[in-house]
Design a protein around this motif. Sequence first.
Motif, PDB file in Angstrom:
ATOM      1  N   UNK A  85       0.834  -1.207   0.000  1.00  8.54           N
ATOM      2  CA  UNK A  85       0.000   0.000   0.000  1.00  8.54           C
ATOM      3  C   UNK A  85       0.873   1.264   0.000  1.00  8.54           C
ATOM      4  N   UNK A  86       1.961   1.218   0.770  1.00 13.92           N
ATOM      5  CA  UNK A  86       2.846   2.383   0.852  1.00 13.92           C
ATOM      6  C   UNK A  86       3.479   2.683  -0.506  1.00 13.92           C
ATOM      7  N   UNK A  87       3.868   1.649  -1.213  1.00 13.25           N
ATOM      8  CA  UNK A  87       4.499   1.836  -2.527  1.00 13.25           C
ATOM      9  C   UNK A  87       3.536   2.530  -3.488  1.00 13.25           C
ATOM     10  N   UNK A  88       2.287   2.112  -3.450  1.00 13.55           N
ATOM     11  CA  UNK A  88       1.268   2.762  -4.291  1.00 13.55           C
ATOM     12  C   UNK A  88       1.149   4.241  -3.939  1.00 13.55           C
ATOM     13  N   UNK A  89       1.306   4.541  -2.642  1.00 17.08           N
ATOM     14  CA  UNK A  89       1.164   5.927  -2.213  1.00 17.08           C
ATOM     15  C   UNK A  89       2.493   6.685  -2.308  1.00 17.08           C
ATOM     16  N   UNK A  90       3.520   6.035  -2.828  1.00 17.49           N
ATOM     17  CA  UNK A  90       4.786   6.720  -3.079  1.00 17.49           C
ATOM     18  C   UNK A  90       5.636   6.931  -1.844  1.00 17.49           C
ATOM     19  N   UNK A  91       5.447   6.068  -0.838  1.00 19.26           N
ATOM     20  CA  UNK A  91       6.240   6.260   0.372  1.00 19.26           C
ATOM     21  C   UNK A  91       6.571   4.903   1.003  1.00 19.26           C
ATOM     22  N   UNK A  92       7.091   4.920   2.223  1.00 17.37           N
ATOM     23  CA  UNK A  92       7.477   3.676   2.894  1.00 17.37           C
ATOM     24  C   UNK A  92       6.452   3.309   3.965  1.00 17.37           C
ATOM     25  N   UNK A  93       6.451   2.032   4.336  1.00 13.01           N
ATOM     26  CA  UNK A  93       5.413   1.512   5.231  1.00 13.01           C
ATOM     27  C   UNK A  93       5.407   2.213   6.593  1.00 13.01           C
ATOM     28  N   UNK A  94       6.572   2.691   7.037  1.00  9.20           N
ATOM     29  CA  UNK A  94       6.615   3.339   8.345  1.00  9.20           C
ATOM     30  C   UNK A  94       5.896   4.686   8.345  1.00  9.20           C
ATOM     31  N   UNK A  95       5.560   5.185   7.158  1.00  7.19           N
ATOM     32  CA  UNK A  95       4.884   6.491   7.076  1.00  7.19           C
ATOM     33  C   UNK A  95       3.363   6.360   7.057  1.00  7.19           C
ATOM     34  N   UNK A  96       2.849   5.120   6.939  1.00  8.09           N
ATOM     35  CA  UNK A  96       1.394   4.968   6.822  1.00  8.09           C
ATOM     36  C   UNK A  96       0.826   4.098   7.932  1.00  8.09           C
ATOM     37  N   UNK A  97      -0.487   4.257   8.183  1.00  6.80           N
ATOM     38  CA  UNK A  97      -1.217   3.351   9.075  1.00  6.80           C
ATOM     39  C   UNK A  97      -2.502   2.920   8.388  1.00  6.80           C
ATOM     40  N   UNK A  98      -2.835   1.647   8.534  1.00  7.74           N
ATOM     41  CA  UNK A  98      -4.115   1.162   8.008  1.00  7.74           C
ATOM     42  C   UNK A  98      -5.166   1.454   9.071  1.00  7.74           C
ATOM     43  N   UNK A  99      -6.089   2.332   8.736  1.00 13.02           N
ATOM     44  CA  UNK A  99      -7.106   2.743   9.703  1.00 13.02           C
ATOM     45  C   UNK A  99      -8.232   1.726   9.805  1.00 13.02           C
ATOM     46  N   UNK A 100      -8.673   1.236   8.655  1.00 11.96           N
ATOM     47  CA  UNK A 100      -9.747   0.246   8.662  1.00 11.96           C
ATOM     48  C   UNK A 100      -9.738  -0.497   7.336  1.00 11.96           C
ATOM     49  N   UNK A 101     -10.393  -1.640   7.344  1.00 13.75           N
ATOM     50  CA  UNK A 101     -10.488  -2.466   6.144  1.00 13.75           C
ATOM     51  C   UNK A 101     -11.942  -2.884   6.006  1.00 13.75           C
TER      52      UNK A 101
END
Lengths: 369, 331
Positions: A85-101
């Motif tokens: 998901x982070x790659x799609x958003x152009x960043x690294x995983x440590x910069x994102x949080x999955x809020x809900x699914x």
Amino acid sequence: MKHLLLTLLFLTGAVFTGFSHVDPPEGFVKGDTEIESINAMTFGPDGILFIGDSKTASLIALQTADNTAGSFEEDVNIKNIDHMLAELMGTTADKITIQDMAVNPASGTIYFGIHHEDGSPALVKMKPGQDPEWVNLQDAVHAKRSINSVVAADAEDRRGRPLRHWAISDMNYHDGQVLVTGLSNKEFASTFRSLPYPFNEEESDASLEIYHAAHGQYETHSPVKTFTTATIDGTPYVVASYTCTPLVLFPMSDIKPGEHVKGRTVAELGAGNTPLDMVVVDSESGSYLMMANSNRPVMKINMADVKGYSGSLTEPVNEPAATAGVNYLNLPMTNVLQLDKYGETVVTVKRQSNGDLDLLTLNRFWFGG
Amino acid sequence: MPLQAQVTYDSLNSSSKALQFKGTNSGDLSLHFSPESVPVAGYWHGNAGITLFVPTFPLKEGHVYYLKKDDKLVRRISLPVVRHSPPRVVRIYPDVDTIPANLLKIYVLFDQPMATGHAGDQIRLIDLNTGKEEPEAILQLEQELWSYSNDTLTLWFDPGRIKRDLIPNEELGNPLTEGKEYLLEVYPGWPGQNGTPTIATTSRKFYVTEADRTRPSTDDWQVTPPVVGTTGALFLRFPEAMDMGAVTSSLRLTCEDTEVPYRLEWLQGDKGLLMHPERPWQEGGCKLHIDAKAEDLAGNNLNRLFDQDVEEATGKQEEYVIEFEIAAEGE
């Protein structure tokens, strides 16, 4: 620069759109959803995805036009879903949080609400076996309404922003009602609202105070952490879990504006643990409540046992970390952060012991499939 | 014309960072995090030979991105690293040394917007009598309670442990013990929304006294009226320390039935606050409206105790009012 960018944006129009063109339902518009945060998501009828936005205290109904029937035969198993998901958003995983699914119950497409550490929200959808796709929330067919008038009437700071800190904790749809629960820093209390859908500002919301029995006394000041809906003997119920761990059942028919609803405590699931997410899965062998927890494995509760448990716990459970009420089965799955129904099983976001965050489908064996 | 790439930044809002290209059109361009990854999500805009890419999430400083045209790599774009000032904690409420054993909330104020999802790792409560951490004292919430501007975090002591007779209270006891000293520590490494983490440890020591099981009463609150014609502050005093968040959001001021806008300033010790008006005070009758949800440090509000026994009577008023006069000069 920001103004220049925005001006260009409006002059040229957005290039990508997340959805195919379908006539919008009545009351829907095409354009910017102005979502500022994605805190909870749930699917309604006809591919409508409800998004709860704590920052603007609003509920957004998004037309996904994602109505193709899915087979649900293929399990979804993706290692390091956060990296993907982070790659799609152009960043690294440590910069994102999955809020809900949330899984579209018709198509099986999995939707992720994610935040960047700077607070920016994004919606990503993923069809089983395909790459994730970003959903453009600035050009989407949607309807929107305020979650509650109380927040709107709150005191505001000098920039007109509410002083109350507000967080949506869970959201579900059932038969024309979007049920929303949340907590605020103003009062530690159950904030449970039922909003009619399609949205109708003139129709009043039901704002509930939910009681649950605690040792013969009534315990009112505790927010619902996570909840789901279930039908038992043809009667729809809300199954709610509180921050203080009791599992409480109350009939949907009790949800009326201004009513004080007293729930029936059917289980005490022990202290030192927080329920994270729950869902009811109907399979050929029965109907099961699946619950993810902070400090315990995923619990499976047979809804037939809940139905058969006619009592209401009123006596204290005195053994340390003891539980009481309906029986449950601990599944060999720990650190499950998110779960949602996927056909006749559930798909989960699970933190592995090595720190990886994986998307995993629970073995159908657990549902007798 | 060769393709030129220029990174443009908005210093006020990192989320509006954009990449600007000259000498091409947007139609066939795509930006990638790595050479083989899917295109980065965002908006492409082309106008008068200038193409803008506005990513949905901020691009990562110091990272090398790959620009493709017609799915062929045309150039690598290395983003510069921008130095941001590290965030710091500017105040912790309650701003007192002594707290009741049934303290309900703590507020941590930062000097800039903070990233969410780190509270569980960054805040610890240490029992100074044992030197050990109290691991389950503070309620862990996946949806953290941040202010709109993300600079104020509300933390709850586990209410299940505070409320008498609930199972967590019976099993684990109250999170705080009367007579003990505790240290609340906010550790370095808490990232701000711009990605730069805090570098200092902030701590506050509390001494715990007996639980507060008395409802606050506005009859005991004192208003010192301001001087007419000035913008001097109205002074509101409480006999005990009050909950900053609950009281702040419960107050409203009207003079001659007109809403008076003000800025609040809490005084050290949380026993008083100043209401600074935007305009000079006018002569006349004023009312300070206090929502019944205003709480003391133990979560007792004007109508009921936090763990009120259902058999006990509770207040029914939604609002309490303190009336006062702003007198003409010389009166």
